[in-house]
Scaffold this motif. Structure first.
Motif, PDB file in Angstrom:
ATOM      1  N   GLY A  37      36.339  44.963  34.460  1.00  0.00           N
ATOM      2  CA  GLY A  37      36.013  46.157  35.254  1.00  0.00           C
ATOM      3  C   GLY A  37      36.599  47.421  34.663  1.00  0.00           C
ATOM      4  N   LEU A  38      36.764  48.397  35.549  1.00  0.00           N
ATOM      5  CA  LEU A  38      37.350  49.678  35.143  1.00  0.00           C
ATOM      6  C   LEU A  38      38.845  49.523  34.901  1.00  0.00           C
ATOM      7  CD1 LEU A  38      36.213  52.609  34.951  1.00  0.00           C
ATOM      8  CD2 LEU A  38      37.145  52.973  37.231  1.00  0.00           C
ATOM      9  N   VAL A  39      39.479  48.825  35.813  1.00  0.00           N
ATOM     10  CA  VAL A  39      40.914  48.524  35.678  1.00  0.00           C
ATOM     11  C   VAL A  39      41.163  47.084  36.129  1.00  0.00           C
ATOM     12  CG1 VAL A  39      41.858  50.848  35.976  1.00  0.00           C
ATOM     13  CG2 VAL A  39      41.295  49.482  37.988  1.00  0.00           C
ATOM     14  N   SER A  40      42.287  46.539  35.714  1.00  0.00           N
ATOM     15  CA  SER A  40      42.692  45.211  36.186  1.00  0.00           C
ATOM     16  C   SER A  40      44.091  45.314  36.773  1.00  0.00           C
ATOM     17  CB  SER A  40      42.712  44.205  35.033  1.00  0.00           C
ATOM     18  OG  SER A  40      41.404  44.038  34.547  1.00  0.00           O
ATOM     19  N   PRO A  92      36.580  36.415  51.194  1.00  0.00           N
ATOM     20  CA  PRO A  92      37.581  35.392  51.548  1.00  0.00           C
ATOM     21  C   PRO A  92      39.005  35.843  51.185  1.00  0.00           C
ATOM     22  CG  PRO A  92      35.936  34.508  50.007  1.00  0.00           C
ATOM     23  CD  PRO A  92      35.633  35.954  50.170  1.00  0.00           C
ATOM     24  N   THR A  93      39.978  35.159  51.768  1.00  0.00           N
ATOM     25  CA  THR A  93      41.386  35.536  51.568  1.00  0.00           C
ATOM     26  C   THR A  93      41.769  35.480  50.085  1.00  0.00           C
ATOM     27  OG1 THR A  93      41.808  34.509  53.682  1.00  0.00           O
ATOM     28  CG2 THR A  93      43.742  35.019  52.328  1.00  0.00           C
ATOM     29  N   ILE A  94      42.498  36.483  49.663  1.00  0.00           N
ATOM     30  CA  ILE A  94      42.997  36.492  48.285  1.00  0.00           C
ATOM     31  C   ILE A  94      44.518  36.441  48.345  1.00  0.00           C
ATOM     32  CG2 ILE A  94      43.233  37.892  46.189  1.00  0.00           C
ATOM     33  CD1 ILE A  94      40.427  38.885  46.644  1.00  0.00           C
ATOM     34  N   ASP A  95      45.088  35.505  47.644  1.00  0.00           N
ATOM     35  CA  ASP A  95      46.541  35.349  47.691  1.00  0.00           C
ATOM     36  C   ASP A  95      47.236  36.397  46.836  1.00  0.00           C
ATOM     37  OD1 ASP A  95      46.296  33.131  49.307  1.00  0.00           O
ATOM     38  OD2 ASP A  95      46.041  31.783  47.572  1.00  0.00           O
ATOM     39  N   ALA A  96      48.485  36.641  47.168  1.00  0.00           N
ATOM     40  CA  ALA A  96      49.304  37.539  46.356  1.00  0.00           C
ATOM     41  C   ALA A  96      49.449  36.949  44.958  1.00  0.00           C
ATOM     42  CB  ALA A  96      50.672  37.699  47.005  1.00  0.00           C
ATOM     43  N   ASP A  97      49.695  37.820  43.983  1.00  0.00           N
ATOM     44  CA  ASP A  97      49.866  37.462  42.567  1.00  0.00           C
ATOM     45  C   ASP A  97      48.560  37.092  41.870  1.00  0.00           C
ATOM     46  OD1 ASP A  97      52.537  37.968  42.639  1.00  0.00           O
ATOM     47  OD2 ASP A  97      53.102  35.902  43.139  1.00  0.00           O
ATOM     48  N   THR A  98      47.419  37.138  42.584  1.00  0.00           N
ATOM     49  CA  THR A  98      46.135  36.891  41.924  1.00  0.00           C
ATOM     50  C   THR A  98      45.808  38.085  41.039  1.00  0.00           C
ATOM     51  OG1 THR A  98      45.423  35.731  43.906  1.00  0.00           O
ATOM     52  CG2 THR A  98      43.689  36.361  42.349  1.00  0.00           C
ATOM     53  N   THR A  99      45.381  37.822  39.841  1.00  0.00           N
ATOM     54  CA  THR A  99      44.979  38.910  38.950  1.00  0.00           C
ATOM     55  C   THR A  99      43.480  39.103  39.078  1.00  0.00           C
ATOM     56  OG1 THR A  99      46.750  38.327  37.447  1.00  0.00           O
ATOM     57  CG2 THR A  99      45.023  39.743  36.561  1.00  0.00           C
ATOM     58  N   LEU A 100      43.059  40.363  39.175  1.00  0.00           N
ATOM     59  CA  LEU A 100      41.619  40.615  39.324  1.00  0.00           C
ATOM     60  C   LEU A 100      41.253  41.952  38.676  1.00  0.00           C
ATOM     61  CD1 LEU A 100      41.947  42.734  41.818  1.00  0.00           C
ATOM     62  CD2 LEU A 100      41.731  40.699  43.228  1.00  0.00           C
ATOM     63  N   GLY A 101      39.965  42.119  38.481  1.00  0.00           N
ATOM     64  CA  GLY A 101      39.456  43.366  37.916  1.00  0.00           C
ATOM     65  C   GLY A 101      38.797  44.179  39.022  1.00  0.00           C
ATOM     66  N   LEU A 102      38.737  45.502  38.828  1.00  0.00           N
ATOM     67  CA  LEU A 102      38.120  46.378  39.821  1.00  0.00           C
ATOM     68  C   LEU A 102      37.056  47.224  39.145  1.00  0.00           C
ATOM     69  CD1 LEU A 102      41.391  47.611  41.577  1.00  0.00           C
ATOM     70  CD2 LEU A 102      39.781  45.900  42.446  1.00  0.00           C
ATOM     71  N   THR A 103      35.919  47.330  39.810  1.00  0.00           N
ATOM     72  CA  THR A 103      34.834  48.131  39.254  1.00  0.00           C
ATOM     73  C   THR A 103      34.294  49.050  40.341  1.00  0.00           C
ATOM     74  OG1 THR A 103      32.735  48.026  38.074  1.00  0.00           O
ATOM     75  CG2 THR A 103      33.071  46.366  39.767  1.00  0.00           C
ATOM     76  N   ILE A 104      33.495  50.016  39.960  1.00  0.00           N
ATOM     77  CA  ILE A 104      32.976  50.994  40.921  1.00  0.00           C
ATOM     78  C   ILE A 104      31.669  51.563  40.378  1.00  0.00           C
ATOM     79  CG2 ILE A 104      34.304  52.906  39.926  1.00  0.00           C
ATOM     80  CD1 ILE A 104      34.678  53.976  42.781  1.00  0.00           C
TER      81      ILE A 104
END
Lengths: 339, 284
Positions: A276-279, A311-323
Motif C-alpha cells: 500500500g501507501l504505507v505499512s 474481523p478482529t485484528i490482533d495487536a502486533d499484526t503488520t499490515l499495509g494501508l492504501t487510499i
C-alpha cells in the motif's frame, strides 16, 4: 428573520487581543455554528454579537443597523446560555414572560406569547413549576422558550447542550434543528461538539486564536479543508498527516507545492504489508460497536488511525494501508491547502 | 422482630439521655432569663430575699410602674422605629454597595474595599468622639439621627456590605447576562435578579442589624440626653431612685418587656437566625 455581518471586528481585554479581526456574513435564516478549540474566542464572539461584551473595533450589523453601541435588549437577539440561566425565584411561566414584562408588553399579549411558545416546546404542563423542579432537558426547553417569546431576529446559542447527557443531547439537537426549520430564524450556535456542528449547521465557522480559519458548509469543511488546522479539527477521529517526502514514491500524482499529505481514517483501506501507501504494525484495536479504530505505528514511529469494520485484528499484526487518490488532501509548507 | 424492638428501645433510651444532657447544659443559659422574668414579678425586697423562681406575691404593679417612672412607651417606640429604620436603610445601602463591589469594574474599586476593611479594624469607641463632634457640628445631637446614621454607615453597615458582597460574588454571572438580554438596566438586575436571589443574605443582614440596633447602648448614651428620646437600653439603666440606686424590680420588669420583640423575631425567624449566624460568621 434578518442577516448579520461582522467587519474586521476585534476585542481586547486590556493588552490581550482575543478576537483579532473577524469578517463574517450570516444570511437570513441561516444556521451558523462557531467551532474551535477552547479559548479560540467563539463564546466571546457570540457575546459581542449579543451585546454582553463591547466591541473594541470593527463594525457589527444586524439587518442594516450598525449595533456596536446598541444595548443587548434592543439588538433583536435572544440568547440561550450554557447553564440555561433560568431565574430560580420565578416559575416557568414567569421565566418565559420576564423579558416581555420588562419591555412592558401588555399582560394578555404576554400570556398569549408564553402559551404559544410553551405549546411549541411542549412545556404547557410545566408552566407553574420552578426551575429546581425540572430535569436538565426541560430546563433547556424553557431556556429556548424564553428566547422564542421575545420573537427575536437572531437566536444565539452558547453551548446549550453541553450540560446534558449523551442521549438527551441527541434528542435536543433534533429539537433545535426542527425548531430552526419551523421558525426559519437566523441562528448562531457555539459548540465544541463536532457532531452538533456537522448535523445542525448550514455553515460552520472554524475559529482559532481569535481568527477565522475557514467558513463553509459542513461538507466543504470535511471534504476540502482549507488548511492543516481545519483538516485535523474537523472530523473524528482526526485526519492523519504525513510529510509528502515520506510517501513520495507511493503517491501517484501530487501538486508541486505539496508538503504534507492528509488521509482521513475512514478513507484508509487495509492491504498486504508492503503493497500500500504505507505499512505499519497494529498497536491497539479499539472496538466501538459499528467499527474498530486501529492505532497503527509506522516505521518512523508515527501513529496512524484507521477506521475499520472487518474481523478482529490482533495487536502486533503488520499490515499495509492504501487510499483512493481522490481521497488524499495536500497542504503546502505554510499549512494551506495545495491543489 | 426482637432485634428491631431492641434497636428501637436503644434509640429511645439514647434520645432520652441526650435530651437530659442537653437540658442540664441549658440550665446556665436559661436560668438568668427565667430569674429576670420572675424577678420582674417580685417586690424589691423579695428579689434578694428569696432565691425561688416563683414569686411569693405576684407584683403586677411593677409592670404598670415601669410606664409611670419614665415615658417608657415612648422610649419603647423610639427603639422600635430606630431599629426598623436602621434595618431598612442598612439593607438598602449594603445591598447596593455590596453589589457594586461584587459586580462593577470601576477605577479605585480595590481601594474602596481596602478603606472599608480598614474602617472595620478601628474600634467603635475610638471613633465616638470625632463622631460626636461631627454630629454636634451638624446639629444632630439629642436627636435620633446619630442612632440611625452611625450604625448604617459605620462598622455594622460595612460588615453588612461585605456580607452582601460575598453573597453577590457567588451568584452566577449568566443570570445577570440573561437579565441584560431581557432588557434590565444595572439597577434592574440588582432589584429583579440579585436581590430576590439573595434572600438568605438579606435575612441575615436584617436580623443582625435589628438586634444590634435594638441593643445599642453607647451611642444613645453619648448622643441623646432628653428622657423622651431615650431608647430602651438607656431607659433600662434609668430605673433608679432619687439617690441613683437601681430599682431592680422595675428594671427587671422593663427588661422582660424589652426582650419581647427579640423573642417574637426569634420565634418567627428561628431558622433564618441560625443560618444568618452561620452565613455571617458572627455569634449571637
Amino acid at each position: 428573520m434578518t442577516s448579520l455581518s461582522l467587519n474586521n471586528v476585534k476585542k481586547h481585554f486590556g493588552r490581550t487581543e482575543v478576537i483579532r479581526g473577524v469578517d463574517l456574513s450570516v444570511d437570513d435564516g441561516e444556521f451558523v455554528v462557531f467551532v474551535g478549540p477552547s479559548g479560540c474566542g467563539k463564546s466571546t464572539l457570540l457575546r459581542m454579537i449579543s451585546g454582553l461584551e463591547d466591541i473594541s473595533s470593527g463594525v457589527l450589523k444586524i439587518g442594516n443597523r450598525v449595533v456596536n453601541e446598541t444595548p443587548p435588549a434592543r439588538r433583536g437577539v435572544a440568547m440561550v446560555f450554557q447553564s440555561y440561566a433560568l431565574y430560580p425565584h420565578l416559575n416557568v411561566r414567569d421565566n418565559m414572560g420576564f423579558g416581555l414584562k420588562v419591555r412592558k408588553v401588555p399582560i394578555d399579549e404576554r400570556a398569549r406569547r408564553v402559551m404559544e411558545a410553551a405549546r411549541t416546546l411542549k412545556l404547557e404542563p410545566l408552566l407553574d413549576r420552578f426551575p429546581r423542579e425540572l430535569s436538565g432537558g426541560q430546563r433547556q426547553r424553557v431556556a429556548i422558550g424564553r428566547a422564542i417569546v421575545g420573537d427575536p431576529e437572531v437566536f444565539l446559542f452558547d453551548e446549550p447542550l453541553s450540560n446534558l447527557d449523551a442521549e438527551l443531547r441527541v434528542h435536543m439537537r433534533s429539537e433545535i434543528a426542527s425548531l430552526h426549520k419551523r421558525l426559519g430564524s437566523t441562528m448562531i450556535y457555539v459548540t465544541h461538539d463536532q457532531i452538533e456542528a456537522m448535523t445542525l449547521a448550514d455553515k460552520i465557522v472554524v475559529l482559532r486564536d481569535g481568527l477565522v480559519e475557514q467558513v463553509g458548509t459542513p461538507r466543504e469543511l470535511y471534504e476540502r479543508p482549507g488548511n492543516l488546522f481545519v483538516a485535523q479539527f474537523i472530523g473524528s477521529p482526526k485526519m492523519n498527516i504525513l510529510p509528502v517526502g515520506s510517501v513520495a514514491k507511493a503517491l501517484p500524482v501530487r501538486p508541486d507545492s505539496a508538503a504534507h499529505v492528509g488521509m482521513r481514517p475512514e478513507d484508509l483501506k487495509l492491504t498486504d504489508p508492503g503493497s500500500g501507501l504505507v505499512s505499519g504494525k497494529v498497536l491497539l484495536s479499539e472496538y466501538t460497536g459499528a467499527s474498530s479504530l486501529l492505532h497503527v505505528e509506522l516505521p518512523d514511529g508515527e501513529i496512524f488511525l484507521v477506521a475499520y469494520d472487518g474481523p478482529t485484528i490482533d495487536a502486533d499484526t503488520t499490515l499495509g494501508l492504501t487510499i483512493a487518490p481522490d481521497r488524499l488532501h495536500f497542504f503546502d509548507s505554510a499549512g494551506q491547502r495545495a491543489s | 422482630m426482637t432485634a428491631s424492638l431492641t434497636r428501637r428501645r436503644i434509640r429511645i433510651i439514647n434520645q432520652i439521655c441526650w435530651t437530659l444532657a442537653l437540658c442540664i447544659v441549658a440550665i446556665p443559659f436559661v436560668f438568668p432569663f427565667l430569674w429576670m422574668v420572675s424577678s420582674g414579678f417580685k417586690s424589691a425586697a423579695e428579689i434578694f430575699g428569696s432565691p425561688s423562681l416563683v414569686p411569693r406575691e405576684w407584683q403586677w404593679q411593677n409592670f404598670i410602674d415601669v410606664f409611670k417612672h419614665q415615658p417608657f412607651a415612648r422610649q419603647y417606640l423610639n427603639s422600635l422605629y430606630i431599629a426598623v429604620t436602621v434595618t431598612a436603610l442598612t439593607l438598602l445601602v449594603s445591598s447596593l454597595a455590596g453589589y457594586a463591589l461584587a459586580r462593577m469594574r470601576f477605577a479605585g474599586a480595590a481601594l474602596v474595599a481596602l478603606f472599608l476593611v480598614s474602617a472595620l479594624m478601628v474600634p467603635e469607641e475610638v471613633t465616638i468622639i470625632p463622631n460626636f463632634f461631627m454630629m454636634r457640628w451638624a446639629g444632630l445631637v439629642d436627636t435620633h439621627w446619630p442612632l440611625i446614621l452611625l450604625p448604617t454607615f459605620g462598622p455594622q453597615g460595612i460588615m453588612a456590605t461585605f456580607l452582601m458582597r460575598q453573597y453577590f460574588l457567588a451568584l452566577p454571572k449568566e443570570l445577570e447576562d440573561a437579565g441584560k438580554m431581557d432588557g434590565l438596566s444595572r439597577l434592574g438586575v440588582w432589584w429583579s435578579i440579585a436581590l430576590p436571589m439573595s434572600r438568605p443574605a438579606l435575612a441575615a443582614v436584617a436580623i443582625i442589624t435589628f438586634l444590634n440596633s435594638w441593643n445599642l447602648f453607647l451611642e444613645p448614651l453619648i448622643f441623646v440626653s432628653s428622657l423622651d428620646k431615650f431608647t430602651l437600653p438607656l431607659a433600662l439603666s434609668n430605673f433608679t431612685d432619687p439617690y441613683g440606686m437601681p430599682l431592680w424590680h422595675l428594671q427587671l420588669a422593663a427588661t422582660s418587656l424589652a426582650v419581647i420583640p427579640i423573642l417574637v423575631v426569634y420565634i418567627i425567624a428561628q431558622r433564618q437566625i441560625i443560618e444568618s449566624f452561620a452565613l455571617s460568621g458572627v455569634k449571637g
